[in-house]
Design a protein around this motif. Sequence first.
Motif, PDB file in Angstrom:
ATOM      1  N   GLU A   1       0.868  -1.186   0.000  1.00  0.00           N
ATOM      2  CA  GLU A   1       0.000   0.000   0.000  1.00  0.00           C
ATOM      3  C   GLU A   1       0.902   1.232   0.000  1.00  0.00           C
ATOM      4  OE1 GLU A   1      -3.788  -0.344   0.252  1.00  0.00           O
ATOM      5  OE2 GLU A   1      -3.064   1.323  -0.951  1.00  0.00           O
TER       6      GLU A   1
ATOM      7  N   ASP B   1      -5.701 -12.805   5.992  1.00  0.00           N
ATOM      8  CA  ASP B   1      -6.736 -12.019   6.673  1.00  0.00           C
ATOM      9  C   ASP B   1      -6.123 -11.022   7.659  1.00  0.00           C
ATOM     10  OD1 ASP B   1      -5.876 -14.098   8.257  1.00  0.00           O
ATOM     11  OD2 ASP B   1      -7.860 -14.671   8.993  1.00  0.00           O
TER      12      ASP B   1
ATOM     13  N   GLU C   1      -4.420  -8.188   5.702  1.00  0.00           N
ATOM     14  CA  GLU C   1      -5.434  -7.296   5.132  1.00  0.00           C
ATOM     15  C   GLU C   1      -5.995  -6.370   6.206  1.00  0.00           C
ATOM     16  OE1 GLU C   1      -7.880  -5.136   2.990  1.00  0.00           O
ATOM     17  OE2 GLU C   1      -6.308  -6.411   2.139  1.00  0.00           O
ATOM     18  N   LEU C   2      -6.215  -6.915   7.406  1.00  0.00           N
ATOM     19  CA  LEU C   2      -6.716  -6.098   8.516  1.00  0.00           C
ATOM     20  C   LEU C   2      -5.707  -4.999   8.862  1.00  0.00           C
ATOM     21  CD1 LEU C   2      -8.806  -5.624  10.786  1.00  0.00           C
ATOM     22  CD2 LEU C   2      -7.515  -7.258  12.184  1.00  0.00           C
TER      23      LEU C   2
ATOM     24  N   ARG D   1      -3.479  -3.702   6.900  1.00  0.00           N
ATOM     25  CA  ARG D   1      -3.477  -2.738   5.802  1.00  0.00           C
ATOM     26  C   ARG D   1      -4.619  -1.749   5.948  1.00  0.00           C
ATOM     27  NH1 ARG D   1      -5.942  -0.899   1.871  1.00  0.00           N
ATOM     28  NH2 ARG D   1      -7.714  -2.276   2.282  1.00  0.00           N
ATOM     29  N   ARG D   2      -5.793  -2.268   6.329  1.00  0.00           N
ATOM     30  CA  ARG D   2      -6.978  -1.418   6.417  1.00  0.00           C
ATOM     31  C   ARG D   2      -6.833  -0.369   7.529  1.00  0.00           C
ATOM     32  NH1 ARG D   2     -10.656  -5.433   6.435  1.00  0.00           N
ATOM     33  NH2 ARG D   2     -11.417  -5.105   8.558  1.00  0.00           N
ATOM     34  N   VAL D   3      -6.332  -0.800   8.691  1.00  0.00           N
ATOM     35  CA  VAL D   3      -6.170   0.131   9.816  1.00  0.00           C
ATOM     36  C   VAL D   3      -5.108   1.180   9.464  1.00  0.00           C
ATOM     37  CG1 VAL D   3      -5.521   0.343  12.244  1.00  0.00           C
ATOM     38  CG2 VAL D   3      -6.885  -1.625  11.486  1.00  0.00           C
TER      39      VAL D   3
ATOM     40  N   ASP E   1      -4.328   2.208   6.589  1.00  0.00           N
ATOM     41  CA  ASP E   1      -4.895   3.068   5.552  1.00  0.00           C
ATOM     42  C   ASP E   1      -5.711   4.211   6.171  1.00  0.00           C
ATOM     43  OD1 ASP E   1      -5.554   3.588   2.708  1.00  0.00           O
ATOM     44  OD2 ASP E   1      -7.588   3.118   3.377  1.00  0.00           O
ATOM     45  N   GLU E   2      -6.493   3.882   7.182  1.00  0.00           N
ATOM     46  CA  GLU E   2      -7.296   4.923   7.862  1.00  0.00           C
ATOM     47  C   GLU E   2      -6.375   5.993   8.440  1.00  0.00           C
ATOM     48  OE1 GLU E   2      -9.531   2.955  10.900  1.00  0.00           O
ATOM     49  OE2 GLU E   2     -10.620   1.702   9.437  1.00  0.00           O
TER      50      GLU E   2
END
Lengths: 477, 375
Positions: free
Chosen positions: A235, A295, A298-299, A301-303, A305-306
């Motif tokens: 990312e 999984d 990905e989690l 990455r998502r946090v 990203d925020e």
Amino acid sequence: MAISPTILTEIISQFERDLTKEKFSTRITDRLSCARGTCPYEFKWLQQGQYPYIPDIVVWPDNTEDVVTVVKTAMRYKVAVIPYGGGSGIVGGTVPEHGGIIIDMKRMTNLSINDINLTVTVGAGYNGQHLEDELNRQGYTMGHLPQSIHSATVGGWIAPIAIGTFSTKYGKIDDMLVALEVVLPTGEVVSTSPAPKESTGPSLKYLFLGSEGAFGVITQATFRIWPRPEARIWEGYTFPTTGAGLTAVRKVLRTGLYPALVRLYDPDEAAARVDALGYEKGYALLFMAFEGRRDLAELERRVADEICRAEGGLPKGPEPGLHWFESRLSTQHLVETNCLPGGAADAIEVSAPWDKLEGVWMAMRDALKPLAQEVHSHFSHFYHTGGSVYVLFYALTDGDAQKGEQHYLRCVKAAIEASLAAGGTISHHHGIGRLKAPWMRDEHGVGFDLLRKIKTVIDPEDIMNPGVLGLGGNARC
Amino acid sequence: MLKKHVETLERCTICHDQCAFSCPVFVEDKRTTVYPSRKAQIARAVLRGELPFDEETTLLFYQCTSCRLCWRWCVYLEDRKDLAPTLRAARTEAVAQGVLLPEVASLAGRICNEGTPWGDLADQYAKLAKEAPSDGPKNLLLFADAATLALNPQSFTAFFILAETSGYAVQLSKSHLTGFELADIGLKDMAEAKRTSTQEEITNWFGSNDAGPVVTLNPQVAYALNQWYSEEGVPISGEVQTHSAFLAHLLKGGKLQFKPSPNSVVLQDSSYHARYLEDIKSPRLLLKATFPDFREANPSGIESNPAAPEGLAPELSLMVKEGMSSRRLRELMETRASQIVTLDPYTYAALANVVGDEVACLDIVQALALQIKDY
């Protein structure tokens, strides 16, 4: 040649008795090949004609007993011994200033994996990429992927306390190292415990980590390893300022996330990539890689990203990370500059706590700008409490290689002294060698006297890589 | 000669050794001395007069398999440096200066007496020339190179089957050497003579009325004829195709069909095919069409860790420490494929020599000939 002909003859006779003929050489091709690493001033010496420092003998041990033989012989005749790994060191750690014996370690390639303990025990001469390939074949990774992985050896990772690009998750070499085997100048062999932690007095492991061959020859090491990750997710973001990028990274780590890789480039160093990828000109560039179970990665990455978006990051997806990964091992611009006789280029890496990191970056950059045509920086290793900054300079003089060498040393001095003044260290992972030895006292203060006393006790005859770390030899401290 | 390569010597000496791990000579030998950068450093020192051309320095120049992996991993991403021709020039210059290693002298002697690095191959050639299919609506010239004649003559027979099925009559070339094999072992005049006669034969072929393609079973030959001849100022008038490029073209055109094999297969690339001719697609296209269970065995993302000093005559191979073929066989066998497929005669011979009974080793034309539909 630094060893007298009589002593050299005696040493050769000794080696003929105790080693086989194939294990040592006095041929000029072998001696010249091991006379240098890849420090820019070694390149400058190559450009100035006959090479100034050449060992008398090169030895290729393939087991610890061979190393014991070499060290005991060196001790008997009081000649210098320098352990030599991949030759990838860039701080002059293996310069044979006193001639003597180079132990070219690359035939020390024993390897065993313990799947229960998740460790690998490996000979100090194992090539880094060969080790990672072998681990991958058997379903593991060490997670230690430095830029020098194609030439550096395991022992060469431990000697300067090295680090790989995926350090935020997998750790530095000191985090990975479980146990060590070292041949002391007396010929005795020290083996530390493979237990994950001990409370048994000062850690001997840490005595040899970073010792750069000054205290003994590292012959074998045990490292922790990991099951090969299921996923790697990239990312990337651009930020209007480097400071905003640093804040985003700091907050990512505060949240408890440990991306495998985090790299932040200031606008100067990001420019070429930003241009190639068509991003916002003048912006800093950050990218991260998340590894492990898909999984969980990905989690993470998502946090992350925020957090990055909240700090003003403009998302770019996996592209910048993949773009970097493809060209990550190229040092084209550095070697191109050093190829020019009057050229001088290097990457100076230091570290600092979070509250000093930005100041160190700016101080080093400002110190180098008057001396070099190009100054770039990136931050590629981050910790709970701080990070490292990498400042690259590309300087061109119109002089010859001697001028190039002098200018190179001026640049190094400017960068290191700026880091010290701003609260940074003199090195983060390249080590000290001989290049940074003059600043060891500034770095350690009274601690440097303690290091000198330790050297005297362990190596009273000063045979082990004399001069490295500013200890023994003709150290310039 | 070597002077022309001064830039490569400078660049390869002043370098961070990112190619070191890939050098098959280093992988077996493990001395810093055989790092590509150190071979460059020594050649550079010789060129600058800092070291002499003698047996010690010259031996190092022969310790190269020409696999071009150092080019593959070169730090100069935008202008990769190729050390192999530089070392070839160093060898040529050493010979010109009178430094003839015993192994090189022995090889040169055999070539002078018997015609090829592998001895007299006239009988082998005559036998195969009789077997070649002579009837067909189309013609092709198959280069009867000495290495394939000596190391894997069965692959000619296999190719004849594939050609005949596709409607080609096959003529074997009279030339067995390109001259590339001779230039750096002291046979400069013979190399030039071979180059001239081979160039003439191929030029005549391409100039004839019903000229079909020229094909080789040895990728090094394709490199020599297509690229080296041009560099030497004697270009040929058409393109010489490798077996894989030629057969892939037939497959794509529907001129050749294979029945899918239940066997699993792993490909051992050829250095010349993959990195000099930069064709990794053709053999994969052919094998994937024929062996649905196609496997790769390439750590570090390398298209091919070499299994043999490809292109080297027996005496010169001996200068590279043994072990390449066994090491590569282990990597290939870890894929658990039941067949190993090779693309050049040197690799075929080296792997066939160590493979044992557990797995079959075949050249690509042999593997494909066994799978021709309705044959």
